[in-house]
Design a protein around this motif. Structure first.
Motif, PDB file in Angstrom:
ATOM      1  N   LEU A 141       0.838   3.632 -16.769  1.00  0.00           N
ATOM      2  CA  LEU A 141       0.202   2.358 -16.903  1.00  0.00           C
ATOM      3  C   LEU A 141       0.577   1.359 -16.040  1.00  0.00           C
ATOM      4  O   LEU A 141      -0.676   1.247 -15.207  1.00  0.00           O
TER       5      LEU A 141
ATOM      6  N   ASN B 278      -2.072   3.872 -22.877  1.00  0.00           N
ATOM      7  CA  ASN B 278      -0.757   3.648 -23.916  1.00  0.00           C
ATOM      8  C   ASN B 278      -1.077   4.419 -24.812  1.00  0.00           C
ATOM      9  O   ASN B 278       0.030   4.620 -25.092  1.00  0.00           O
TER      10      ASN B 278
ATOM     11  N   ASN C 248       0.782   7.774 -23.893  1.00  0.00           N
ATOM     12  CA  ASN C 248       2.463   7.060 -23.979  1.00  0.00           C
ATOM     13  C   ASN C 248       3.483   6.994 -25.021  1.00  0.00           C
ATOM     14  O   ASN C 248       4.506   7.114 -25.223  1.00  0.00           O
ATOM     15  N   ARG C 249       2.109   6.083 -26.550  1.00  0.00           N
ATOM     16  CA  ARG C 249       3.137   5.675 -27.090  1.00  0.00           C
ATOM     17  C   ARG C 249       3.361   7.058 -27.756  1.00  0.00           C
ATOM     18  O   ARG C 249       4.255   7.438 -28.572  1.00  0.00           O
TER      19      ARG C 249
END
Length: 599
Positions: free
Chosen positions: A546, A558, A561-562
């Motif tokens: 990020l 994002n 990555n989640r």
């Protein structure tokens, strides 16, 4: 034993030492009387078991040679070479057979030679024509494999290496002209030095010698010299022994003052397996063993005596001090925990002292860790409560906005502004969906909220693009992280479709794969520049991306990555884009059903 307890510990140790000394002397005498018989029985069992295993080795060799014969006999070159008169093709047949023989010798390291003999033809690398005709004279027109015994090469300049020679008759097979006719004999010579067998080949410090022989008196020693093997046979084994061995499967025993010999006959091949135990070597081994045993027992006696003396002087006082130290701790005198105990004596006592001090130190350390851990858990509990309070406070604003949007929608309907009412309704659904407590939802619920978001954007952009939904029915009730589609839809609209001059298409679909649930968001917008796309793909591959990512795609990264933090590095986003054609984003998730269980 009860009377012994009344005496002092020193007297008990002395009585025990005398008892041990007497036991060691009696044990030494017993070993001296019985070890020779045990050693001889062991050698007999060893020699007979090896001989039995060798019989199995010979049986396997016989089967392997039989396989080679069958393989060679099926080659038409063999039949044409033996049956046809000499011509220009004879050399061709022979060359083809030579290549076959060479390949078989390479695959079977112990095959030393493959020879042929017929009325008009003879071929061998080990034996001349007369020898081939002489040894096969009694084995023509036979359908089984026969052993010719142990033979050495008949050529003048050849070595005296013995070979195990087998022969079998060759009959016409391929041509109807001589089908079933006897054509000649095939000979296979096995090098016993390369033959895979369980018999030992090392002559170093051997007490049992293994020899094989045939009916003609030829022998091959495995782990002794030929001279010694001849000496063993001539001085120990009579003709009656050979005769008896052919009548039974058991081992026939014979001996003289130097050797104990066991003879067994292998009827399939007319071989004798002879195992000879060297009595003199066995006696030397016995002397060495008795000397070593006596030396060990003597050392044991000395060690026991020294150990008793050391125990008398270095055991009682240190144990008594340790007892007092532990007793004080048991009575509640915790000051002893801070002062280590020091015991002098044997190595065991010193080790016991050090280990006890280490245990006390670990107890103290564990107490400190327990206190620190308890304090830390209390602090974490406070932080958890604080985080929950902040989460409750964070929900105040979404609730307020949701209620405000409902008011705006009511005013819009009263004033005949359906578009504003529809926008307010869609925003209300989105806010209501976002403040639900769970961070996971079902795919159909996620798509339903995304439809509200897309309806707002269609009003904003005056239906500049069309939307295609292709959500497969089996995927609708699968669990997905909440709000993973909105950032991707937003990127597709604002960075792909909005800059496009003409109208476009937005595609949203799902599919079940063997390795997971696949969700696709695709547009036919302006695409992503090549440099930006490469940098974006590099960012997707980083563990944390990020910070170094372009701000225009932070929502996409994002989401990626989640997913990786939740399910691992095997899942996440992948992106494909071509300028002027469009962009395709693929989400890969594990298959999780409505109950939260992995499929």
């Amino acid at each position: 034993m009860l009377r012994l307890k009344k005496y002092s510990l020193k007297k008990q140790f002395i009585v025990l030492s005398m008892f041990l000394l007497t036991t060691c002397l009696v044990l030494t005498s017993f070993i001296a009387l019985s070890i020779k018989d045990l050693l001889l029985d062991k050698q007999i069992a060893y020699s007979t078991s090896r001989a039995l295993r060798f019989k199995s080795d010979i049986d396997y060799l016989y089967k392997r040679v039989s396989t080679l014969y069958e393989f060679i006999q099926f080659d038409p070159n063999l039949e044409y070479l033996l049956a046809s008169p000499f011509s220009a093709n004879t050399t061709v047949y022979l060359n083809n057979l030579n290549r076959l023989f060479l390949s078989l010798s390479i695959m079977n390291k112990d095959v030393a030679d493959i020879g042929l003999i017929s009325n008009d033809f003879a071929y061998s690398n080990l034996f001349d024509d007369d020898t081939l005709r002489r040894v096969t004279a009694n084995y023509t027109n036979t359908t089984q494999i026969n052993s010719l015994g142990i033979m050495s090469s008949s050529f003048f300049n050849a070595t005296s290496m013995p070979y195990l020679v087998f022969t079998k008759s060759i009959f016409g097979f391929h041509s109807s002209s001589f089908y079933g006719d006897y054509l000649g004999n095939l000979l296979i010579s096995i090098d016993p030095s390369k033959f895979a067998t369980s018999l030992p080949r090392d002559t170093y410090e051997e007490t049992t010698y293994f020899i094989i022989g045939d009916n003609n008196g030829n022998i091959y020693p495995f782990n002794c010299s030929e001279a010694l093997a001849s000496h063993i046979i001539t001085t120990t084994i009579s003709s009656d022994v050979f005769k008896k061995s052919t009548l039974t499967n058991d081992f026939i025993e014979s001996e003289n003052k130097d050797f104990l010999v066991y003879t067994s006959f292998i009827p399939e091949l007319n071989y004798y397996i002879i195992s000879a135990i060297d009595k003199n070597a066995l006696s030397l081994q016995l002397k060495d063993i008795l000397f070593l045993t006596s030396l060990i027992i003597g050392c044991i006696i000395i060690f026991i005596w020294l150990s008793i003396k050391l125990l008398l002087s270095n055991f009682l006082n240190p144990i008594n001090n340790l007892y007092k130290f532990i007793k004080n701790i048991g009575e509640g005198n915790m000051k002893n925990l801070k002062q280590p105990i020091s015991l002098e004596g044997s190595t065991e006592i010193v080790t016991l002292s050090n280990e006890f001090n280490l245990m006390i130190s670990e107890i103290t350390s564990l107490n400190k860790q327990l206190f620190t851990t308890t304090t830390r858990m209390y602090e974490l509990e406070l932080q958890k409560n604080k985080a929950e309070l902040l989460h409750l406070r964070s929900q105040i604003n979404p609730h307020f906005l949701y209620n405000t949007l409902e008011s705006i929608r009511g005013l819009a309907l009263e004033n005949n502004c359906p578009q504003i009412a529809q926008i307010a309704l869609g925003m209300g659904k989105i806010f209501h969906y976002s403040i639900k407590g769970a961070n996971k939802t079902l795919l159909y619920e996620e798509v339903s909220v995304i439809k509200s978001y897309i309806d707002i954007q269609l009003i904003r952009f005056n239906s500049k693009f069309d939307v295609i939904y292709n959500i497969m029915l089996p995927t609708e009730n699968l669990t997905v992280p909440k709000m993973i589609l909105q950032p991707l839809i937003e990127n597709a609209i604002f960075h792909g479709l909005e800059p496009k001059l003409e109208s476009g298409i937005l595609y949203i679909g799902s599919l079940l794969l063997d390795n997971g649930l696949q969700i696709i968001v695709q547009d036919d917008g302006i695409g992503i520049p090549k440099n930006t796309l490469e940098h974006l793909k590099e960012s997707l591959a980083l563990p944390s991306n990020l910070i170094s990512s372009p701000t225009s795609h932070i929502g996409l990264l994002n989401v990626h990555n989640r997913i990786r933090l939740e399910y691992g590095d095997d899942y996440g986003l992948s992106i494909e884009s071509t300028q002027g054609i469009g962009t395709k984003i693929t989400i890969l998730l594990p298959i999780i059903n409505q109950g939260g269980h992995y499929a």
